[in-house]
Design an enzyme around this catalytic site. Sequence first.
Site, mmCIF file in Angstrom:
data_model
loop_
_atom_site.group_PDB
_atom_site.id
_atom_site.type_symbol
_atom_site.label_atom_id
_atom_site.label_comp_id
_atom_site.label_asym_id
_atom_site.label_seq_id
_atom_site.Cartn_x
_atom_site.Cartn_y
_atom_site.Cartn_z
ATOM 1 N N GLN A 195 -50.118 6.916 -25.665
ATOM 2 C CA GLN A 195 -50.867 7.573 -24.579
ATOM 3 C C GLN A 195 -52.097 8.311 -25.105
ATOM 4 O OE1 GLN A 195 -47.581 7.629 -24.967
ATOM 5 N NE2 GLN A 195 -46.465 7.770 -23.046
ATOM 6 N N ASP A 236 -43.379 18.537 -19.466
ATOM 7 C CA ASP A 236 -42.618 17.772 -18.467
ATOM 8 C C ASP A 236 -41.560 18.620 -17.784
ATOM 9 O OD1 ASP A 236 -43.725 15.575 -20.374
ATOM 10 O OD2 ASP A 236 -43.194 14.613 -18.494
HETATM 11 O O1 MRU Z 1 -44.073 9.442 -20.940
HETATM 12 P P1 MRU Z 1 -45.265 10.060 -20.295
HETATM 13 O O2 MRU Z 1 -46.538 9.386 -20.657
HETATM 14 O O3 MRU Z 1 -45.088 10.233 -18.815
HETATM 15 O O4 MRU Z 1 -45.317 11.526 -20.934
HETATM 16 C C1 MRU Z 1 -46.305 12.412 -20.482
HETATM 17 C C2 MRU Z 1 -46.325 13.704 -21.184
HETATM 18 O O5 MRU Z 1 -45.518 13.988 -22.035
HETATM 19 C C3 MRU Z 1 -47.347 14.704 -20.715
HETATM 20 O O6 MRU Z 1 -47.744 15.538 -21.752
HETATM 21 C C4 MRU Z 1 -46.736 15.558 -19.594
HETATM 22 O O7 MRU Z 1 -46.171 14.765 -18.616
HETATM 23 C C5 MRU Z 1 -47.740 16.458 -18.977
HETATM 24 S S1 MRU Z 1 -48.914 15.619 -17.986
HETATM 25 C C6 MRU Z 1 -49.923 16.804 -17.326
#
Ligand code: MRU
Length: 345
Positions: A195, A236
């Site tokens: 990501q 999260d």
């Molecule tokens: O697995 P993902 O890509 O959904 O994980 C996203 C994250 O860990 C982000 O840092 C988190 O959701 C915060 S988004 C503002």
Amino acid sequence: MIDHIRLSDDEKSVIILDQTRLPNGTEYLELSEPYEMYEAIRLLRVRGAPAIGIFAGFALYCLARKYESLPYPQFLKRLEEDAEYLKSSRPTAVNLPWAIKRMTSAAERQKSMDGMLEALRAEAQAILDEDIAMCKAISEHGLSLLKDGDGVLTHCNAGPLATSRYGTALGPLLLGRERGMNFRVFADETRPLLQGARLTAYELHKAGVDVTLICDNMASMVMKKGWVQFCFVGCDRVAANGDTANKIGTSGVAILARHYGIPFYVLGPSSTIDISCPCGEQIEIELREPGEIREKWYAEPMAPEGVKCYNPAFDVTDHSLISGIITEKGICRPPYTESLAALFV
Ligand code: MRU
């Protein structure tokens, strides 16, 4: 900024930008069936804690339209079944059950089918509009810590694609850039789903922010060189004591930051704080497919066939490593049991 989650013109489906195709392809998907919506979350076509909440709101509104002719009790039952199904797509980010609960509560408050669809549409829109306002406020608070020329390290993606506008961890950087400020950002690539490379580097580069992509195992090196003044990450689920679940690898960044004396901040809307969860031990961590480590992105598998793989999608950063938790209401400082609780009185 782009609307990466929106309703179709006939409001029968949700249109999303497929984040798994970035940065090489800009592909929109139109989703109208429950399994397509579940899969979009599960496969990270739409991802980031606030974004999956926003998506679930619009998704439930579209699904509700399919059975609007049912009598109220049956309608509610169908809506709750779809809500449970969508909720089961990913376990860690609290924004998903939070947004789904808002939608089912809105339906329950209605008490009959009169005005039902209008109420559900308004609730989904409110979740989105509130997130836009929260991200802007978080960005302002985060920016108040930074000065021109600062180096900031971030992990995973907590930008506009993970939210509505601006993002959380990336919000101060994007807002500062709009105001003519310059930062040097280090984006961890974020194994195994990249990501950081695919989304954070893409968003910052497009916005004209000076961003340098590094592999996750290079963070110590850039910190040691004195290039990083702050770490900004998203979240999260934040427990009542400040323990924070975020993308796998975040806790390692926090430990490194402590070693080098670099302030480590978590940025997120108050909808990501789960005050009913006492500490990080209680946060369910999503386990994902071994193939994401072993073979994804590679022309051929990069590990022997049959080798065991452990692939947790998130980890928990201990509250003792966190300098501050930045929400739309301001910057919470330790002790978090008090400062976070005060957000909800
Ligand atoms: O697995 P993902 O890509 O959904 O994980 C996203 C994250 O860990 C982000 O840092 C988190 O959701 C915060 S988004 C503002």
